[in-house]
Design an enzyme around this catalytic site. Sequence first.
Site, PDB file in Angstrom:
ATOM      1  CD  GLU A 184      -5.876  -4.935   4.615  1.00  0.00           C
ATOM      2  OE1 GLU A 184      -5.659  -4.696   5.840  1.00  0.00           O
ATOM      3  OE2 GLU A 184      -6.358  -4.100   3.839  1.00  0.00           O
ATOM      4  CD  GLU A 203      -9.903  -2.653   6.316  1.00  0.00           C
ATOM      5  OE1 GLU A 203      -9.846  -1.539   6.882  1.00  0.00           O
ATOM      6  OE2 GLU A 203      -9.088  -3.566   6.566  1.00  0.00           O
ATOM      7  CD  GLU A 211      -2.838   0.972   2.506  1.00  0.00           C
ATOM      8  OE1 GLU A 211      -3.659   1.883   2.705  1.00  0.00           O
ATOM      9  OE2 GLU A 211      -2.780  -0.061   3.191  1.00  0.00           O
TER      10      GLU A 211
END
Length: 504
Positions: free
Chosen positions: A295, A176, A30
Amino acid sequence: MTNMNNAGLIIDKAYRLAEVDPRLYSSFIEHLGRAVYGGIYDPGHPEADDAGFRRDVANLIRDIGVPLIRYPGGNFVSGYNWEDGVGPVEERPSRLDLAWRSIEPNKVGTNEFIEWARGIGSDVMMAVNLGTRGVDAARHLLEYCNHPGGTQYSDLRVAHGYKEPHRIKTWCLGNEMDGPWQIGQKTAAEYGRLASETAKAMRLVDPGIELVACGSSFRSMPTYAEWEAAVLDHTYEQVDYLSLHTYYGNADNDTANYLARSLDMDHFIREIIAVCDYIKAKQRSRKTLHLSFDEWNVWFHTLESDKQVAPWQHAPELLEDCYTFEDALMVGSMLITMLNHADRVKIACLAQLVNAIAPIMTETGGRAWKQTIYYPYLHASLYGRGTVLVPVLNCEKYDCKDYTDVPQLDTAIVYNEAQEELTIFAVNKSLVESNKLVCDVRGFAGYRVIEQIVMTSGDVKAVNTADAPDSVLPHRAHDAKVDDGRLNAVLPALSWNVIRLRKH
């Protein structure tokens, strides 16, 4: 005198669960902290290539054999304009990244990252922004990446120096989206509708892609399970995977309780499978939905210190957890748990890959080294390819603060029929007791032990650092033997174990 328990394991070729999807050993980078800038990309470094990426870091990743890397987020993607990261670098804007309150210079973007990933042998799982953006941005990015040419965005890619399409296959529909920390947080109905319409448009651009819908951010979310059901009501026929995220930690400094948390991961997977199959039945679908655990890791060491980091820096030191030996055991147990659900978990991304909650650490402009968690990840990726066999295990159990009847041993068995190899992965969670493991391997006549890897430490808090990179290392042992259809091995207290057999 060392305390010793007995454990029995039956291994048989007939007890087949599923083929391991190689993407089970994927990872994640990320635009966060020093994952990109100062991590994989460091133009001033002596090891930097012509594009500014560190060769030494690339080699450490290449050694693992990472098949897929999720990019560019994570929370970052929910405020990201992909157009900022393409075209001439000197013309790209610097932006406020609201997710991590940092400055994003956009020196690395879509094309640079894809080219770097392909150079180390990895494909890319691209995420689209469904926080501040939506259908248009997603379809345009897909056109930019995958369409051959002759249209506005595909021709823009060609103009940027990439004539051939990138052919990115796997795409995440946001990240998310139930989280209050997320830019553009949505209700399940809002996200479900947006994800469904985005999926529809993206499949019109490229029917061959795979799509991942967002599950709950964590199992502890107040809308957990209801969120999954509501989202899948909208998206079940449009997507191929549902995502799961989880992190574990030992803030209470209770090793036995910490290592038992692999049971939580097992329950999490089983519950999400149940929700997926409920929607399958409800919609009378013939499709079985798979899971993307995109994740997962240990994350707790820097939760408080990160709050003190001043905002609006470029590449601040965020989430730089220094992993202990017991963290490596936890990562090993999580890998074992996912292997034992290989029939439904097809993608899993260790979050993340470099510097931010990562198996690889670097100094910007300086050294790179392997954290403790690097080793179970490496071993699983190298030797965990093939068919998962269902382990029939009999071992001692223990009780702890949050769990009862916790098996002392976590085990996974992978059979590589083509190479005539059998690998046993095992974590002994007992703090004081070794386990004498007796495996019934009569179904594998002619197989002998070719390698036994053990990782132990006299200090559960031992770490690897730049100055002491070899404080915690695996070593080869030689006590595992096959005799008359029985494999005998001693698994030390608090240990990660890999036992490899091959037919002779």
